[in-house]
Design a protein around this motif. Structure first.
Motif, PDB file in Angstrom:
ATOM      1  N   PHE A  45       0.831  -1.203   0.000  1.00 12.72           N
ATOM      2  CA  PHE A  45       0.000   0.000   0.000  1.00 12.72           C
ATOM      3  C   PHE A  45       0.865   1.253   0.000  1.00 12.72           C
ATOM      4  O   PHE A  45       1.916   1.296   0.647  1.00 12.72           O
ATOM      5  CB  PHE A  45      -0.888  -0.029   1.244  1.00 12.72           C
ATOM      6  CG  PHE A  45      -1.823   1.133   1.414  1.00 12.72           C
ATOM      7  CD1 PHE A  45      -3.035   1.160   0.762  1.00 12.72           C
ATOM      8  CD2 PHE A  45      -1.502   2.179   2.265  1.00 12.72           C
ATOM      9  CE1 PHE A  45      -3.917   2.214   0.940  1.00 12.72           C
ATOM     10  CE2 PHE A  45      -2.374   3.245   2.455  1.00 12.72           C
ATOM     11  CZ  PHE A  45      -3.587   3.249   1.781  1.00 12.72           C
ATOM     12  N   ASP A  49      -4.139   6.270   0.091  1.00 10.77           N
ATOM     13  CA  ASP A  49      -4.797   5.705  -1.075  1.00 10.77           C
ATOM     14  C   ASP A  49      -6.209   5.326  -0.639  1.00 10.77           C
ATOM     15  O   ASP A  49      -6.376   4.632   0.369  1.00 10.77           O
ATOM     16  CB  ASP A  49      -4.022   4.472  -1.559  1.00 10.77           C
ATOM     17  CG  ASP A  49      -4.561   3.886  -2.855  1.00 10.77           C
ATOM     18  OD1 ASP A  49      -5.797   3.827  -3.008  1.00 10.77           O
ATOM     19  OD2 ASP A  49      -3.754   3.466  -3.689  1.00 10.77           O
ATOM     20  N   SER A  51      -8.148   3.159  -1.552  1.00 12.44           N
ATOM     21  CA  SER A  51      -8.493   1.744  -1.628  1.00 12.44           C
ATOM     22  C   SER A  51      -8.512   1.077  -0.261  1.00 12.44           C
ATOM     23  O   SER A  51      -9.010  -0.039  -0.119  1.00 12.44           O
ATOM     24  CB  SER A  51      -7.506   1.003  -2.533  1.00 12.44           C
ATOM     25  OG  SER A  51      -6.198   1.052  -1.999  1.00 12.44           O
ATOM     26  N   ALA A  52      -7.981   1.749   0.750  1.00 14.24           N
ATOM     27  CA  ALA A  52      -8.002   1.192   2.107  1.00 14.24           C
ATOM     28  C   ALA A  52      -8.035   2.323   3.116  1.00 14.24           C
ATOM     29  O   ALA A  52      -7.549   3.424   2.863  1.00 14.24           O
ATOM     30  CB  ALA A  52      -6.782   0.304   2.355  1.00 14.24           C
ATOM     31  N   ASP A 128     -16.173  -5.404  -3.527  1.00 10.98           N
ATOM     32  CA  ASP A 128     -14.893  -4.839  -3.955  1.00 10.98           C
ATOM     33  C   ASP A 128     -14.263  -3.908  -2.922  1.00 10.98           C
ATOM     34  O   ASP A 128     -13.438  -3.070  -3.258  1.00 10.98           O
ATOM     35  CB  ASP A 128     -15.072  -4.081  -5.272  1.00 10.98           C
ATOM     36  CG  ASP A 128     -16.022  -2.887  -5.137  1.00 10.98           C
ATOM     37  OD1 ASP A 128     -16.695  -2.771  -4.085  1.00 10.98           O
ATOM     38  OD2 ASP A 128     -16.077  -2.062  -6.070  1.00 10.98           O
ATOM     39  N   THR A 129     -14.635  -4.073  -1.655  1.00  7.20           N
ATOM     40  CA  THR A 129     -14.140  -3.140  -0.635  1.00  7.20           C
ATOM     41  C   THR A 129     -12.797  -3.537  -0.049  1.00  7.20           C
ATOM     42  O   THR A 129     -12.138  -2.722   0.592  1.00  7.20           O
ATOM     43  CB  THR A 129     -15.128  -3.048   0.538  1.00  7.20           C
ATOM     44  OG1 THR A 129     -15.279  -4.352   1.131  1.00  7.20           O
ATOM     45  CG2 THR A 129     -16.472  -2.514   0.089  1.00  7.20           C
ATOM     46  N   GLY A 130     -12.379  -4.795  -0.241  1.00  8.07           N
ATOM     47  CA  GLY A 130     -11.260  -5.307   0.526  1.00  8.07           C
ATOM     48  C   GLY A 130     -11.785  -5.924   1.808  1.00  8.07           C
ATOM     49  O   GLY A 130     -13.003  -6.072   1.998  1.00  8.07           O
ATOM     50  N   ARG A 168     -18.890   6.830   0.544  1.00  6.92           N
ATOM     51  CA  ARG A 168     -17.722   6.105   0.059  1.00  6.92           C
ATOM     52  C   ARG A 168     -16.791   7.086  -0.639  1.00  6.92           C
ATOM     53  O   ARG A 168     -17.231   8.164  -1.052  1.00  6.92           O
ATOM     54  CB  ARG A 168     -18.129   4.992  -0.902  1.00  6.92           C
ATOM     55  CG  ARG A 168     -17.045   3.923  -1.083  1.00  6.92           C
ATOM     56  CD  ARG A 168     -17.437   2.860  -2.067  1.00  6.92           C
ATOM     57  NE  ARG A 168     -16.513   1.728  -2.034  1.00  6.92           N
ATOM     58  CZ  ARG A 168     -16.487   0.769  -2.953  1.00  6.92           C
ATOM     59  NH1 ARG A 168     -17.344   0.793  -3.970  1.00  6.92           N
ATOM     60  NH2 ARG A 168     -15.617  -0.219  -2.852  1.00  6.92           N
ATOM     61  N   SER A 169     -15.546   6.725  -0.779  1.00  9.73           N
ATOM     62  CA  SER A 169     -14.560   7.626  -1.372  1.00  9.73           C
ATOM     63  C   SER A 169     -15.021   8.131  -2.738  1.00  9.73           C
ATOM     64  O   SER A 169     -15.790   7.472  -3.444  1.00  9.73           O
ATOM     65  CB  SER A 169     -13.214   6.916  -1.523  1.00  9.73           C
ATOM     66  OG  SER A 169     -13.242   5.997  -2.599  1.00  9.73           O
ATOM     67  N   GLN A 171     -13.473   8.168  -5.346  1.00  9.22           N
ATOM     68  CA  GLN A 171     -13.015   7.267  -6.405  1.00  9.22           C
ATOM     69  C   GLN A 171     -13.824   5.975  -6.459  1.00  9.22           C
ATOM     70  O   GLN A 171     -13.585   5.134  -7.328  1.00  9.22           O
ATOM     71  CB  GLN A 171     -11.532   6.943  -6.205  1.00  9.22           C
ATOM     72  CG  GLN A 171     -10.592   8.107  -6.469  1.00  9.22           C
ATOM     73  CD  GLN A 171     -10.568   9.112  -5.326  1.00  9.22           C
ATOM     74  OE1 GLN A 171     -10.973   8.793  -4.214  1.00  9.22           O
ATOM     75  NE2 GLN A 171     -10.101  10.312  -5.593  1.00  9.22           N
ATOM     76  N   VAL A 173     -13.823   3.433  -4.360  1.00 10.01           N
ATOM     77  CA  VAL A 173     -13.043   2.268  -3.947  1.00 10.01           C
ATOM     78  C   VAL A 173     -12.919   2.258  -2.427  1.00 10.01           C
ATOM     79  O   VAL A 173     -13.173   3.266  -1.760  1.00 10.01           O
ATOM     80  CB  VAL A 173     -11.637   2.265  -4.588  1.00 10.01           C
ATOM     81  CG1 VAL A 173     -11.735   2.157  -6.104  1.00 10.01           C
ATOM     82  CG2 VAL A 173     -10.847   3.509  -4.188  1.00 10.01           C
ATOM     83  N   GLY A 174     -12.498   1.099  -1.900  1.00  8.15           N
ATOM     84  CA  GLY A 174     -12.273   0.982  -0.471  1.00  8.15           C
ATOM     85  C   GLY A 174     -13.553   0.803   0.320  1.00  8.15           C
ATOM     86  O   GLY A 174     -14.642   0.621  -0.241  1.00  8.15           O
TER      87      GLY A 174
END
Length: 245
Positions: A45, A49, A51-52, A128-130, A168-169, A171, A173-174
């Motif tokens: 990472f 970012d 994504s997390a 798709d969140t992780g 949510r972000s 983008q 993601v995450g």
């Protein structure tokens, strides 16, 4: 100008031991560790970012009293995966927890220091969140909280009702950030709280003033020795405004 949720701050009696639990639970790495501070993030990472949302564990001596007002929901991909994850977490030291949830399809657990979290049944929204599906905040008024946090950050507001709100972000993601109506009230300092950060080049003082204009307040503690700012949202939940990175 805008900000983003970058990490969760979690108080711990033993930040190193609790950090090892959460690193194993999420499949993450220990990014850095110093006296009383353990930072976790996904392997490979690059901070920050969307994504997390990372985890920052800080050693504090105060005992945990009552249910945390901020917790993590973990994602699963199937009923078998949910059962396997619950079993693995119990082997790592987590326990089953009863917070009055009744008969629900998700599993409520507590980490080795008693911090509640949920292992969710598979839900398409979290595919798709992780490993972290959502950061969940208990509140009295989800609509009011959504108004504040939607203006405070550049995260997108996906849904808001009388019982809950979801962001949510920008983008897409995450993990999600969710506000859930609960009957209990806040008492004392939150052992788990949100950390947000401006973007590189933004002015910390300007962002603090903007947050105060939106309804953030001063929690009334000495902040003379720190480089970041500690504020409270409209329901009194503490959060940190970090320096831009």
């Amino acid at each position: 100008m805008a900000m983003r949720l970058v990490q969760i701050n979690m108080k711990a009696h033993d930040d190193s031991a609790l950090g090892r639990f959460w690193a194993e639970a999420l499949g993450w790495g220990i990014d850095s560790e110093g006296p009383g501070v353990t930072n976790l993030e996904p392997v490979g990472f690059t901070y920050p970012d969307p994504s997390a949302v990372c985890i920052d564990l800080i050693a504090r001596p105060e005992p945990k009293t009552g249910k945390n007002r901020v917790h993590l929901d973990l994602a699963t991909t199937s009923a078998a995966h949910q059962a396997e994850l619950v079993a693995r977490l119990r082997e790592l030291g987590a326990t089953l927890a009863d917070v009055g949830q009744g008969d629900v399809p998700w599993t409520v657990m507590a980490d080795p220091e008693g911090n509640e979290f949920c292992v969710l049944e598979p839900r398409p929204i979290y595919e798709d969140t992780g490993p972290i599906a959502a950061v969940v905040v208990d509140c009295a008024d989800p609509r009011a909280m959504a108004r504040f946090w939607d203006e405070a950050m550049d995260w997108k507001l996906h849904e808001v009702t009388d019982d809950g709100a979801t962001l949510r972000s920008a983008q897409g993601v995450g993990p999600y950030l969710e506000f859930v109506r609960t009957p209990d009230t806040k008492s004392g300092w939150n052992r788990v709280h949100l950390d947000i950060s401006p973007y590189r080049g933004d002015d910390l003082a300007v962002e603090e003033a903007r947050l105060r204009a939106l309804g953030a307040t001063d929690p009334g503690i000495d902040q003379s020795a720190i480089s970041w700012r500690i504020l409270a949202d409209p329901e009194g939940n503490e959060f940190c405004l970090l320096s831009p990175r």
